[in-house]
Design a protein around this motif. Structure first.
Motif, mmCIF file in Angstrom:
data_model
loop_
_atom_site.group_PDB
_atom_site.id
_atom_site.type_symbol
_atom_site.label_atom_id
_atom_site.label_comp_id
_atom_site.label_asym_id
_atom_site.label_seq_id
_atom_site.Cartn_x
_atom_site.Cartn_y
_atom_site.Cartn_z
ATOM 1 N N THR B 108 0.924 -1.275 -0.151
ATOM 2 C CA THR B 108 -0.050 -0.253 -0.023
ATOM 3 C C THR B 108 0.874 1.366 -0.175
ATOM 4 O OG1 THR B 108 -0.110 -0.088 2.493
ATOM 5 C CG2 THR B 108 -1.802 -1.090 1.168
ATOM 6 N N MET B 158 -4.068 -5.786 2.576
ATOM 7 C CA MET B 158 -5.072 -6.814 2.480
ATOM 8 C C MET B 158 -4.483 -8.114 3.151
ATOM 9 S SD MET B 158 -7.502 -6.106 0.529
ATOM 10 C CE MET B 158 -8.016 -7.635 -0.770
ATOM 11 N N ARG B 159 -5.284 -8.934 3.875
ATOM 12 C CA ARG B 159 -5.031 -10.139 4.360
ATOM 13 C C ARG B 159 -5.102 -11.191 3.149
ATOM 14 N NH1 ARG B 159 -3.525 -6.664 7.450
ATOM 15 N NH2 ARG B 159 -3.635 -7.165 9.750
ATOM 16 N N ASN B 160 -3.964 -11.133 2.367
ATOM 17 C CA ASN B 160 -3.689 -12.053 1.289
ATOM 18 C C ASN B 160 -2.449 -12.728 1.167
ATOM 19 O OD1 ASN B 160 -2.459 -9.975 -0.155
ATOM 20 N ND2 ASN B 160 -4.122 -9.618 -1.201
ATOM 21 N N TYR B 163 0.634 -10.480 1.972
ATOM 22 C CA TYR B 163 0.809 -10.165 3.483
ATOM 23 C C TYR B 163 1.666 -11.519 4.211
ATOM 24 C CZ TYR B 163 -0.181 -8.668 8.318
ATOM 25 O OH TYR B 163 -0.126 -8.128 9.402
#
Lengths: 469, 319
Positions: B108, B158-160, B163
């Motif tokens: 980000t 984002m929790r993807n 990460y």
């Protein structure tokens, strides 16, 4: 900002009213804040020093001037029509020189201009680029000599850069002076990344039946325009790939993902032709993808801009652009060229040699403001040294008059001071048509009296406003 | 996502973790030198050894007029600023930022700006050799910057998969750092069995607890004083301590399982991480001492390195 009198030009009325109410110390502080913002967000470009080692390149900021350059909606609309026409002609010219070459047969342009020209790629002869498009993105450099009188200085048809500054300059202006944008109605530019992606997707290869996968191809983090490459990929929401990510898999260009190789349909490349494919071009290139040209010729991928487009923005071709436009569009050029002497022609060379002190002389294949002579600001010694270079290889040079360029004010300690500017709007080309965001990159020569606006030579940038009038 | 991007994120976080660990270690060392529990030379020497850069430090200073000496100015300079030390904070933060630039599209804006600002702040704070009076402030900046970056990642990403790769890098590096610290204590710092329980011994333990920011936590957990085995148990097996080997290993398993779920592929690296983690669960410190702590840590470090290699292969970090 002012035309020929003391009153500001009409498009500046709203801005001048605001500006006169401002406290200069506050503006100076804002100017410092803008610089800090650019540093923090990493909006930098790399400058190559004496060593050719890319890793030694230093990151620099491009100075940003907070006085916008303002065009009326009417001026812009006229300009956009002219660029549209010019870009159509460029594509028609490129198709022609890589196919039937009618323009040479008609004697409009001499064939020898491409015969020994490195920018002309024999590998592209007979190739049908997807959608028939060669120049997916064009940045046309313009200068202004008076009210609405624009001249084209250069057509950047290879990989024009600078659009990220158009977007970030606007972004920082809106952050610094939000109140200004509610007073003056400015046409927005923020849609550019989305429109770029749509335009690129519309150029997908014929055999691609699904939603095309688009990627931006960068030489890597040491490239001078790396910030822009990552910015555009990020804003478009597509992958930013390097040569080491790419390989030919089952006849397609594919990128190595965490779960295996994925096919790419449209590659927005910011890598020069020469480095694109070591099998087809420079065999020493470590940046490229071996075999990508073969996939391209077979219609398996769109490369934007197409290889070989450099022949269209070559400075020697430039001088023929008015004829090229008439030949392909049947129309009179809407935008004029700057008068150009081709030093390859005997009479012209003599004229140029006699008038060196008043002319700008450029290398035919040069870019970035390097290797040029600006007569009026050069010393006698510089001129006499340049004369020798010119006499040794006259065909390598063209010359142009130093126009009485219009100026734009910049913000300095003492208030406002006039400086020379140019303008580079960006045109997006796809089978659906030519799309332009109302605005562009305004570069400004920050040194008093200077005519060189290149960032590598001490130039800065400004926000460019097209009024919604 | 691109394999190269996954690798860039992972290495970015490894570098960030390393810069923070180095700062903590220097802080622990300077505290000990100041408190005169140990003569300055020995205190700074043990810092260099614990940081795992003894060899490169000695090589760097062998030609000095006064030979290889260990003092405040020279050691802090080597660990924080020296371009010749690949693990110096300046080098490591530089490589973190290079990686961040490379993966700019995957992180980000806030995370990128935090890393970029960190890099600017640290280059500024460490521009000149650090005088003794300035050291606490400089170390404070390093720790605060690390916290800012961590916060930006935690709060905005984002929790993807992106990460998960970031977390993998963090915990893999941290496990490596903690294991080395424990190993150095047992194998290198302690010359003879006789010094166990000596003043020197206690000082070194104090430094190690401080270097993982766990000295107060340890006091709260162990009111009966500090035995070597209690401290080793705390650093190796206590899953409540965010720098223990057990904690790092179970975080690696968790993130690899999330990747397994996201990609729907059963990865060898996930199996390896589970094995590594299981070895730290449901056992007491005595069984580790029975094997021999040095041997145990040695095989943990090897397995951790193999796990790192397997991760690079499984997710195609390079072609």
């Amino acid at each position: 900002m002012t035309g020929h009198g003391d009153q500001p030009r009409e498009p500046y009325d709203g801005y001048a009213e605001w500006f006169n109410d401002q406290d200069p110390t506050r503006l100076m502080r804002k100017s410092k804040e803008a610089e800090a913002f650019f540093r923090r967000t990493g909006i930098t470009f790399n400058v190559y020093g004496q060593t050719a080692d890319a890793a030694q390149a230093q990151e620099r900021l491009i100075p940003f001037d907070l006085i916008p350059r303002i065009l009326s909606g009417r001026e812009w609309d006229k300009l956009a029509k002219g660029i549209d026409q010019r870009v159509r002609a460029l594509n028609a010219f490129l198709y022609d020189v890589y196919h039937r070459q009618e323009i040479f047969r008609a004697g409009v342009v001499p064939h020898e201009l491409i015969a020994r020209n490195e920018a002309y790629l024999p590998q592209m002869i007979g190739v049908e680029p997807p959608g028939g498009i060669y120049t997916h993105i064009v940045g046309t450099d313009l200068v202004c000599t008076g009210e609405g009188e624009f001249f084209v200085l250069e057509d950047n048809a290879r990989t024009p850069s600078g659009v990220s500054y158009m977007l970030e300059n606007r972004e920082s202006m809106m952050q610094m002076f939000p109140e200004l944008f509610s007073r003056v109605k400015v046409r927005p530019v923020s849609g550019y990344p989305k429109r770029l992606r749509e335009s690129l997707a519309a150029c997908k290869p014929d055999n691609c039946n699904q939603k095309p996968v688009v990627a931006v191809f960068t030489p890597g983090i040491h490239n001078s325009a790396y910030f822009e490459h990552s910015f555009l990929a990020d804003q478009m929401g597509v992958e930013l790939v390097e040569g080491s990510d790419l390989k030919i898999v089952d006849g397609h260009v594919a990128m190595r993902t965490t779960t295996g190789y994925q096919r790419i349909d449209v590659l927005y490349r910011r890598v020069d032709d020469d480095f694109l494919d070591p099998l087809n071009f420079n065999p020493d290139s470590m940046l490229g993808v071996p075999g990508i040209m073969d996939v391209y010729r077979a219609g398996g991928i769109t490369i934007a801009n197409a290889p070989g487009t450099g022949i269209a923005d070559d400075k020697a071709i430039y001088s023929y652009m008015p004829d090229i436009i008439e030949f392909y569009t049947g129309e009179k050029p809407l935008l004029n060229n700057v008068q150009t002497w081709r030093c390859s022609e005997k009479d012209s060379l003599q004229y140029v040699l006699d008038n060196l002190a008043d002319l700008v002389v450029k290398e035919v294949h040069g870019s970035g403001g390097y290797g040029m002579l600006v007569g009026p600001t050069s010393s006698k010694k510089e001129i006499s040294e340049f004369r020798k270079k010119l006499q040794a290889r006259p065909a390598n040079y063209i010359a142009q008059p130093t126009l009485s360029l219009s100026t734009c004010p910049i913000f300095v300690k003492k208030g406002l001071a006039p400086r020379h500017v140019d303008l580079r709007p960006f045109a997006l080309v796809s089978p659906k048509g030519i799309d332009m965001v109302p605005g562009g990159l305004t570069r400004v020569a920050l040194k008093k009296g200077s005519l060189v606006v290149n960032s590598s030579q001490g130039g800065g940038t400004k926000d460019t406003w097209v009024l919604d009038d | 996502m691109l394999g190269r991007t996954a690798g860039g994120i992972y290495w970015m976080c490894r570098s960030l973790e390393r810069s923070e660990n180095t700062a903590r270690l220097v802080e622990a060392g300077s505290r000990i030198a100041l408190s005169r529990m140990l003569d300055g030379e020995s205190a700074w020497k043990s810092v260099v050894t614990t940081a795992g850069v003894r060899q490169s430090y000695d090589d760097r200073h062998r030609e000095d007029d006064d030979g290889i000496v260990y003092n405040h100015a020279q050691v802090t300079n080597f660990l924080l600023r020296d371009k010749a030390n690949p693990s110096s904070v300046l080098n490591v933060i530089d490589s973190a930022r290079q990686n961040a630039r490379m993966v700019r599209t995957a992180i980000t804006t806030e995370a990128w700006e935090a890393i970029n600002e960190s890099w600017m702040e640290l280059n500024d704070a460490l521009a000149r050799p650090i005088r003794e009076t300035e050291l606490p402030a400089a170390l404070g900046i390093i720790r605060r910057q690390a916290a800012l970056v961590r916060g930006a990642l935690h709060g905005t990403m984002m929790r993807n998969d992106i990460y998960y790769f970031a977390r993998l890098g963090t915990y893999l590096e941290r496990a490596d750092n903690t294991a080395r610290i424990i190993d150095v204590k047992y194998y290198t710092l302690l010359p003879t069995v006789a010094s166990v329980g000596s003043a020197l011994d206690n000082v070194q333990w104090e430094m190690i607890l401080r270097s993982v920011s766990a000295h107060r936590a340890f006091r709260w957990m162990n009111d009966t004083g500090s035995s070597a085995s209690a401290i080793a148990e705390f650093l190796i097996l206590d899953e409540r301590l965010p720098r223990s080997l057990a904690f790092c290993a179970s975080e690696m398993v968790a993130n690899l399982e999330l990747l397994t779920t996201e990609y729907g592929i059963d990865y060898p690296s996930c199996r390896r991480a589970r094995e590594l983690s299981e070895r730290l669960q449901n056992r007491d410190i005595k069984s580790i001492f029975d094997v021999g702590l040095h041997k145990f840590i040695g095989s943990f470090l090897d397995d951790n390195i193999h796990l790192a290699q397997q991760i690079e292969t499984d997710f195609s970090f390079s072609g």
